[in-house]
Motif scaffolding. Structure first.
Motif, PDB file in Angstrom:
ATOM      1  N   THR A   1       0.836  -1.195   0.000  1.00  0.00           N
ATOM      2  CA  THR A   1       0.000   0.000   0.000  1.00  0.00           C
ATOM      3  C   THR A   1       0.876   1.252   0.000  1.00  0.00           C
ATOM      4  O   THR A   1       2.017   1.235   0.484  1.00  0.00           O
ATOM      5  CB  THR A   1      -0.915   0.051   1.232  1.00  0.00           C
ATOM      6  OG1 THR A   1      -0.110   0.212   2.415  1.00  0.00           O
ATOM      7  CG2 THR A   1      -1.742  -1.226   1.359  1.00  0.00           C
ATOM      8  N   GLU A   2       0.310   2.316  -0.533  1.00  0.00           N
ATOM      9  CA  GLU A   2       1.034   3.594  -0.502  1.00  0.00           C
ATOM     10  C   GLU A   2       1.321   4.017   0.937  1.00  0.00           C
ATOM     11  O   GLU A   2       2.399   4.547   1.243  1.00  0.00           O
ATOM     12  CB  GLU A   2       0.219   4.683  -1.217  1.00  0.00           C
ATOM     13  CG  GLU A   2       0.917   6.027  -1.217  1.00  0.00           C
ATOM     14  CD  GLU A   2       0.111   7.126  -1.896  1.00  0.00           C
ATOM     15  OE1 GLU A   2       0.440   8.304  -1.648  1.00  0.00           O
ATOM     16  OE2 GLU A   2      -0.810   6.815  -2.663  1.00  0.00           O
TER      17      GLU A   2
ATOM     18  N   ARG B   1       7.271   3.975   5.997  1.00  0.00           N
ATOM     19  CA  ARG B   1       8.629   3.436   6.163  1.00  0.00           C
ATOM     20  C   ARG B   1       9.694   4.340   5.531  1.00  0.00           C
ATOM     21  O   ARG B   1      10.795   4.454   6.059  1.00  0.00           O
ATOM     22  CB  ARG B   1       8.692   2.009   5.605  1.00  0.00           C
ATOM     23  CG  ARG B   1       7.954   1.025   6.502  1.00  0.00           C
ATOM     24  CD  ARG B   1       8.290  -0.419   6.231  1.00  0.00           C
ATOM     25  NE  ARG B   1       7.968  -1.229   7.414  1.00  0.00           N
ATOM     26  CZ  ARG B   1       8.319  -2.494   7.587  1.00  0.00           C
ATOM     27  NH1 ARG B   1       8.986  -3.120   6.636  1.00  0.00           N
ATOM     28  NH2 ARG B   1       8.013  -3.133   8.688  1.00  0.00           N
ATOM     29  N   LEU B   2       9.366   4.964   4.413  1.00  0.00           N
ATOM     30  CA  LEU B   2      10.326   5.904   3.820  1.00  0.00           C
ATOM     31  C   LEU B   2      10.526   7.126   4.718  1.00  0.00           C
ATOM     32  O   LEU B   2      11.640   7.655   4.824  1.00  0.00           O
ATOM     33  CB  LEU B   2       9.863   6.340   2.427  1.00  0.00           C
ATOM     34  CG  LEU B   2      10.094   5.339   1.294  1.00  0.00           C
ATOM     35  CD1 LEU B   2       9.443   5.826   0.001  1.00  0.00           C
ATOM     36  CD2 LEU B   2      11.580   5.089   1.056  1.00  0.00           C
ATOM     37  N   GLU B   3       9.467   7.569   5.371  1.00  0.00           N
ATOM     38  CA  GLU B   3       9.600   8.697   6.314  1.00  0.00           C
ATOM     39  C   GLU B   3      10.559   8.346   7.462  1.00  0.00           C
ATOM     40  O   GLU B   3      11.308   9.199   7.927  1.00  0.00           O
ATOM     41  CB  GLU B   3       8.226   9.093   6.887  1.00  0.00           C
ATOM     42  CG  GLU B   3       7.325   9.827   5.918  1.00  0.00           C
ATOM     43  CD  GLU B   3       7.706  11.289   5.718  1.00  0.00           C
ATOM     44  OE1 GLU B   3       8.800  11.700   6.162  1.00  0.00           O
ATOM     45  OE2 GLU B   3       6.911  12.013   5.084  1.00  0.00           O
ATOM     46  N   ILE B   4      10.536   7.066   7.882  1.00  0.00           N
ATOM     47  CA  ILE B   4      11.420   6.642   8.974  1.00  0.00           C
ATOM     48  C   ILE B   4      12.883   6.697   8.551  1.00  0.00           C
ATOM     49  O   ILE B   4      13.741   7.192   9.290  1.00  0.00           O
ATOM     50  CB  ILE B   4      11.046   5.219   9.447  1.00  0.00           C
ATOM     51  CG1 ILE B   4       9.673   5.223  10.136  1.00  0.00           C
ATOM     52  CG2 ILE B   4      12.111   4.659  10.402  1.00  0.00           C
ATOM     53  CD1 ILE B   4       9.103   3.836  10.409  1.00  0.00           C
TER      54      ILE B   4
ATOM     55  N   CYS C   1       9.271  -3.668  -9.684  1.00  0.00           N
ATOM     56  CA  CYS C   1       8.468  -2.596 -10.281  1.00  0.00           C
ATOM     57  C   CYS C   1       7.015  -3.016 -10.460  1.00  0.00           C
ATOM     58  O   CYS C   1       6.305  -2.488 -11.331  1.00  0.00           O
ATOM     59  CB  CYS C   1       9.072  -2.180 -11.621  1.00  0.00           C
ATOM     60  SG  CYS C   1      10.659  -1.348 -11.472  1.00  0.00           S
ATOM     61  N   THR C   2       6.560  -3.998  -9.681  1.00  0.00           N
ATOM     62  CA  THR C   2       5.167  -4.442  -9.728  1.00  0.00           C
ATOM     63  C   THR C   2       4.645  -4.611  -8.299  1.00  0.00           C
ATOM     64  O   THR C   2       5.401  -4.486  -7.333  1.00  0.00           O
ATOM     65  CB  THR C   2       5.022  -5.789 -10.481  1.00  0.00           C
ATOM     66  OG1 THR C   2       5.761  -6.796  -9.774  1.00  0.00           O
ATOM     67  CG2 THR C   2       5.547  -5.684 -11.915  1.00  0.00           C
ATOM     68  N   GLU C   3       3.340  -4.889  -8.179  1.00  0.00           N
ATOM     69  CA  GLU C   3       2.689  -5.207  -6.890  1.00  0.00           C
ATOM     70  C   GLU C   3       2.845  -4.098  -5.842  1.00  0.00           C
ATOM     71  O   GLU C   3       2.947  -4.349  -4.654  1.00  0.00           O
ATOM     72  CB  GLU C   3       3.225  -6.531  -6.327  1.00  0.00           C
ATOM     73  CG  GLU C   3       2.913  -7.720  -7.225  1.00  0.00           C
ATOM     74  CD  GLU C   3       3.570  -9.010  -6.771  1.00  0.00           C
ATOM     75  OE1 GLU C   3       4.548  -8.953  -5.999  1.00  0.00           O
ATOM     76  OE2 GLU C   3       3.109 -10.081  -7.205  1.00  0.00           O
ATOM     77  N   GLY C   4       2.872  -2.856  -6.314  1.00  0.00           N
ATOM     78  CA  GLY C   4       2.993  -1.715  -5.411  1.00  0.00           C
ATOM     79  C   GLY C   4       4.412  -1.229  -5.224  1.00  0.00           C
ATOM     80  O   GLY C   4       4.629  -0.095  -4.775  1.00  0.00           O
ATOM     81  N   ASN C   5       5.409  -2.075  -5.566  1.00  0.00           N
ATOM     82  CA  ASN C   5       6.807  -1.654  -5.435  1.00  0.00           C
ATOM     83  C   ASN C   5       7.128  -0.451  -6.323  1.00  0.00           C
ATOM     84  O   ASN C   5       8.062   0.307  -6.035  1.00  0.00           O
ATOM     85  CB  ASN C   5       7.743  -2.807  -5.790  1.00  0.00           C
ATOM     86  CG  ASN C   5       7.796  -3.874  -4.720  1.00  0.00           C
ATOM     87  OD1 ASN C   5       8.478  -3.738  -3.709  1.00  0.00           O
ATOM     88  ND2 ASN C   5       7.046  -4.956  -4.934  1.00  0.00           N
TER      89      ASN C   5
END
Length: 294
Positions: free
Chosen positions: A55-56, A62-65, A78-82
């Motif tokens: 999910t976004e 996690r990127l904010e962390i 590059c699929t499945e939300g990645n």
């Protein structure tokens, strides 16, 4: 993030063997706060595994962390939300090493490569990685992999292109090494059973072998790390102390010698025990609940 030369020189001169757990944790924190070149992004939360759609919200959280501690982030698919990882990372001001995950399923491979090309054309990819340890796993032939690399190079001529694999594969496979703009080498003293005390010398040798194979091309260490728990592998012993010592040694070397390193990994992920045994779940700087370990 700032490179504090005096602090790094002081750490480089320390005998880590003589430090207490608390002193190691303080040195670990100092280096973490100083920032690192790059981190491998672990997107899967507890109960998820590859095949599940990300999910976004979880990617953004996690990127904010990790954002305060790392200039670059590496994604693996590059699929499945990645595919959202580099988009959100760019929004946050981070640089991106974006991977297309290649395996034995050609239909999936085609989707991955098309996804990577699309992201690159839209400006979300600073370095593109076409495949990860495909030769090591023997999922494709050299010719099949080269076809994918050539396709991405043709479609995205302004994006530096590489392929990720164990450092020694670039010695064994000169055709692949030749077609890469940059050498993306995974270097794990742990997985070769190297004792912690010799691991820094060992990884320097791995890096130099990749440099020699690359014949003047830039080499980026795309993965290295040490597990904090699990079963020893010959002389390589997982523990909190060894995890911190390895991180301190690697990050100090990275800064002293200007070696670009993507540390593996950001978060612990329980699903990895299937492929890697009990150590698989314990490579993160943060635990599975997104708490910093030390």
């Amino acid at each position: 993030m700032s490179f504090n030369a005096d602090k790094i020189l002081a750490l480089a001169g320390k005998n880590l063997q003589g430090l207490s757990y608390q002193q190691l944790a303080e040195s670990f924190q100092e280096l973490l706060q100083d920032g690192m070149h790059g981190l491998c992004f672990s997107p899967y939360v507890e109960g998820q595994e590859p095949g599940d759609t990300l999910t976004e919200a979880q990617i953004r959280r996690r990127l904010e962390i990790i954002r305060p501690y790392s200039k670059w982030v590496r994604s693996f698919s590059c699929t499945e939300g990645n595919e959202l990882i580099p988009i959100i990372a760019k929004e946050m001001g981070m640089k991106t090493l974006v991977g297309a995950w290649l395996g034995k399923d050609d239909q999936i491979n085609q989707k991955e490569v098309e996804g990577l090309i699309k992201l690159a054309k839209e400006g979300y990819v600073d370095i593109a990685a076409v495949g990860n340890e495909v030769m090591y796993r023997k999922d494709l032939t050299e010719d099949q992999l080269l076809d994918f690399i050539e396709k991405v190079k043709k479609e995205t001529p302004k994006t530096p292109i590489g392929y990720v694999d164990a450092y020694y594969e670039f010695e064994k496979r000169p055709r692949i090494t030749e077609v890469c703009d940059v050498i993306l080498a995974n270097c794990y003293p742990y997985w070769e059973g190297c004792a912690l005390d010799y691991s820094l010398l060992y990884i320097k040798d791995m890096y130099n072998r990749a440099l020699k194979a690359g014949n003047g091309k830039k080499v980026i260490i795309t993965e290295t790390g040490w597990p904090s728990q699990g079963t020893p592998l010959y002389g390589a012993v997982p523990s909190d102390e060894n995890f911190m010592k390895y991180y301190i040694n690697i990050q100090t070397w990275s800064k002293m010698d200007s070696v670009d390193i993507f540390y593996f990994s950001s978060f612990d992920e329980s699903w990895k025990v299937g492929a890697e045994g009990d150590v698989g779940a314990y490579w993160g700087l943060w635990d599975k609940d997104e708490k910093l370990k030390y």
